[in-house]
Design a protein around this motif. Structure first.
Motif, PDB file in Angstrom:
ATOM      1  N   PHE A  83      52.426  63.484  31.073  1.00  0.00           N
ATOM      2  CA  PHE A  83      51.570  62.679  31.571  1.00  0.00           C
ATOM      3  C   PHE A  83      51.697  61.325  30.505  1.00  0.00           C
ATOM      4  CE2 PHE A  83      48.119  65.491  33.604  1.00  0.00           C
ATOM      5  CZ  PHE A  83      48.999  65.640  34.569  1.00  0.00           C
ATOM      6  N   LYS A  84      52.436  61.715  29.306  1.00  0.00           N
ATOM      7  CA  LYS A  84      52.983  60.649  28.327  1.00  0.00           C
ATOM      8  C   LYS A  84      54.122  60.021  28.628  1.00  0.00           C
ATOM      9  CE  LYS A  84      50.692  63.136  24.548  1.00  0.00           C
ATOM     10  NZ  LYS A  84      50.707  63.696  23.215  1.00  0.00           N
ATOM     11  N   GLN A  90      58.675  60.647  34.825  1.00  0.00           N
ATOM     12  CA  GLN A  90      57.821  61.638  35.419  1.00  0.00           C
ATOM     13  C   GLN A  90      58.441  62.481  36.783  1.00  0.00           C
ATOM     14  OE1 GLN A  90      53.990  60.453  36.028  1.00  0.00           O
ATOM     15  NE2 GLN A  90      53.208  60.562  33.760  1.00  0.00           N
ATOM     16  N   GLY A 274      41.961  64.542  35.111  1.00  0.00           N
ATOM     17  CA  GLY A 274      42.084  63.974  33.505  1.00  0.00           C
ATOM     18  C   GLY A 274      41.242  64.719  32.699  1.00  0.00           C
ATOM     19  N   ASP A 277      42.365  66.564  29.413  1.00  0.00           N
ATOM     20  CA  ASP A 277      42.921  66.078  28.207  1.00  0.00           C
ATOM     21  C   ASP A 277      41.839  65.831  27.529  1.00  0.00           C
ATOM     22  OD1 ASP A 277      44.908  64.653  26.843  1.00  0.00           O
ATOM     23  OD2 ASP A 277      45.394  63.409  28.603  1.00  0.00           O
ATOM     24  N   HIS A 333      41.476  56.169  35.944  1.00  0.00           N
ATOM     25  CA  HIS A 333      42.963  56.635  35.770  1.00  0.00           C
ATOM     26  C   HIS A 333      43.635  55.978  36.740  1.00  0.00           C
ATOM     27  CE1 HIS A 333      40.846  58.714  38.733  1.00  0.00           C
ATOM     28  NE2 HIS A 333      41.965  59.554  39.283  1.00  0.00           N
ATOM     29  N   TYR A 354      47.842  58.226  34.375  1.00  0.00           N
ATOM     30  CA  TYR A 354      48.629  59.232  33.709  1.00  0.00           C
ATOM     31  C   TYR A 354      49.705  59.676  35.039  1.00  0.00           C
ATOM     32  CZ  TYR A 354      44.728  62.136  36.151  1.00  0.00           C
ATOM     33  OH  TYR A 354      43.777  62.546  36.932  1.00  0.00           O
ATOM     34  N   CYS A 355      49.444  59.774  35.993  1.00  0.00           N
ATOM     35  CA  CYS A 355      50.563  60.052  36.964  1.00  0.00           C
ATOM     36  C   CYS A 355      50.119  59.531  38.439  1.00  0.00           C
ATOM     37  CB  CYS A 355      50.577  61.771  37.144  1.00  0.00           C
ATOM     38  SG  CYS A 355      48.959  62.560  37.881  1.00  0.00           S
ATOM     39  N   ARG A 376      48.023  54.749  28.796  1.00  0.00           N
ATOM     40  CA  ARG A 376      47.127  56.140  28.768  1.00  0.00           C
ATOM     41  C   ARG A 376      47.144  56.523  27.169  1.00  0.00           C
ATOM     42  NH1 ARG A 376      43.938  58.989  31.906  1.00  0.00           N
ATOM     43  NH2 ARG A 376      43.524  61.028  31.336  1.00  0.00           N
ATOM     44  N   TYR A 377      47.944  56.663  26.547  1.00  0.00           N
ATOM     45  CA  TYR A 377      48.114  57.116  25.240  1.00  0.00           C
ATOM     46  C   TYR A 377      48.427  56.075  24.146  1.00  0.00           C
ATOM     47  CZ  TYR A 377      47.861  61.539  27.800  1.00  0.00           C
ATOM     48  OH  TYR A 377      47.749  62.430  28.420  1.00  0.00           O
TER      49      TYR A 377
END
Length: 427
Positions: A83-84, A90, A274, A277, A333, A354-355, A376-377
């Motif tokens: 997800f990063k 991805q 999510g 996480d 998200h 994330y996706c 997200r990160y």
């Protein structure tokens, strides 16, 4: 109004599509029809809670419910690091394995699905999924496709590829993503086409797993945010629902300490996926503790890993459509329910994807000026605080939201879908 007809809903085994279908089914029931739900056995009970009859199908082979739960827990744990990645990276790491699992589920479901449809004898089928189930086309009645994901699931040369997170007009990005997607899903796609041939269906072009319905296709997407297309979607075959908000009753905002009681209220929810996480949630809670706002944050069933700041209320689950009207900002998200519900209630959004189509919706909210996209990160506490302040105070964002809210609420998506279905049944 026609006499009561039986409408079979078959949503994907995910809460977004499932609850969108509930919203439409609630309206059809008010009209005197008999909506029923065909569902993955793991979703048994979800629709019964809303008073609908359920017909489970096996989409997981010989695995027990416990084995299925473990499989998906392990699947998410395995892919959490992915997800990063960027949407392009991805594709091989996450998107292709998901498509492989989706193809497995479609093949596995076919015998049960044929059996249940023969038992139900529906007058019409509503399917909300990303892949074709041949039994739907063989059922001998009209079928309607519900597109809960981003509008770009319906392809067009001018529209960014689904799942790419590209802005409209980034044609180099389109080309790179499409080439990588077709390379990575080729094995799953060939396996799916072999299954279609076995079921007497024509194969799909590389990269495609579904088709539009010849009868009607519902887009949950708000039309004011629709992409420009080379070939406009025909109103005879496509209907924008402008969101579809189910009834979740009334929500009462919990009390906060006096020093926060009059501060802006921010709702934070990243979907069931999510909630795995934990590290991200812990980081966000530490940041929220330093901010002059109230937060309602959904974290999943296990609250034990979290140190709750005084200005944050944690809960495993919230009745989201009843909560969002109280909020001043929605951080999410990019799932299509959250995307639509924020706009439906006139709330700015910060989307941290994330996706899947979260990438598309995050880019779209930024490009159209109804909110902000945030990694997200890869963010600092200062960047998050700035994005929150911008959404709460930016005059351009705040000015755009009320007209869109009025437009979407006037459309009454669930009722609109029910009326269109009723017209189809009366033909």
């Amino acid at each position: 109004m026609s006499s009561g007809k039986t409408i079979a809903f078959f949503p994907e085994a995910a809460f977004g599509p499932a609850l969108n279908c509930v919203g439409i089914a609630q309206e059809l029931r008010k009209m005197g029809h008999n909506p029923v739900f065909i569902c993955d056995k793991g979703f048994s009970g979800v629709f019964a809670e809303y008073g609908f009859e359920e017909y489970p199908v096996n989409m997981s082979g010989d695995m027990s419910d416990e084995d299925v739960a473990k499989y998906w827990d392990n699947f998410i744990a395995q892919h959490l690091p992915h997800f990063k990645y960027s949407p392009l990276k991805q594709v091989e790491a996450y998107v292709a394995p998901v498509w492989d699992a989706i193809v497995d589920s479609a093949i596995c479901a076919e015998p049960d699905l044929q059996m249940q449809l023969a038992k139900i004898k529906p007058d019409l089928i509503c399917v909300d999924n990303v892949i074709l189930f041949p039994a739907i086309k063989k059922a001998g009645c009209p079928w309607v496709r519900i597109i809960s994901c981003s509008e770009n699931e319906v392809t067009d040369p001018m529209v960014p590829p689904h799942l790419s997170g590209c802005s409209q007009g980034d044609y180099e990005g389109y080309k790179a993503f499409e080439a990588e997607f077709e390379r990575c899903v080729a094995a799953s796609h060939n396996r799916f086409n072999a299954f279609l041939k076995q079921q007497g269906e024509a194969p799909y072009p590389m990269g495609e797993f579904f088709e539009v319905s010849p009868t009607m296709n519902f887009l949950l997407y708000p039309k004011p945010l629709a992409f420009k297309r080379e070939t406009p979607l025909s109103e005879d075959q496509f209907t924008y629902l402008e969101g579809c908000v189910r009834d979740e009753g009334v929500y009462e905002v919990p009390s906060f300490p006096a020093e926060y009681q009059d501060k802006p209220l921010i709702y934070v929810a990243f979907g069931s996926l999510g909630d795995s996480d934990v590290e991200l949630y812990q980081r966000m809670l530490a940041a929220f503790a330093n901010m002059p706002y109230r937060f309602l944050m959904k974290v999943g069933e296990d609250l034990s890993p979290y140190n709750k700041p005084a200005n944050v209320h944690l809960q495993g689950w919230y009745p989201q459509p009843a909560v969002v009207p109280h909020a001043d900002l929605f951080i999410h998200h990019g799932g299509n329910n959250s995307f639509n519900e924020a706009l439906y209630f006139g709330k700015p959004a910060i989307i941290m994807p994330y996706c899947w189509d979260g990438h598309d919706n995050a880019t779209r909210i930024e490009d159209t000026g109804y909110g902000r996209k945030l990694p997200r990160y890869d963010w600092t506490e200062q960047q998050l605080a700035k994005a929150i302040d911008d959404c709460l105070t930016n005059q351009s964002i705040q000015a755009k939201l009320p007209p869109l809210k009025e437009h979407m609420q006037k459309a009454q998506g669930g009722e609109k879908a029910a009326q269109v279905i009723n017209e189809i049944l009366n033909r």
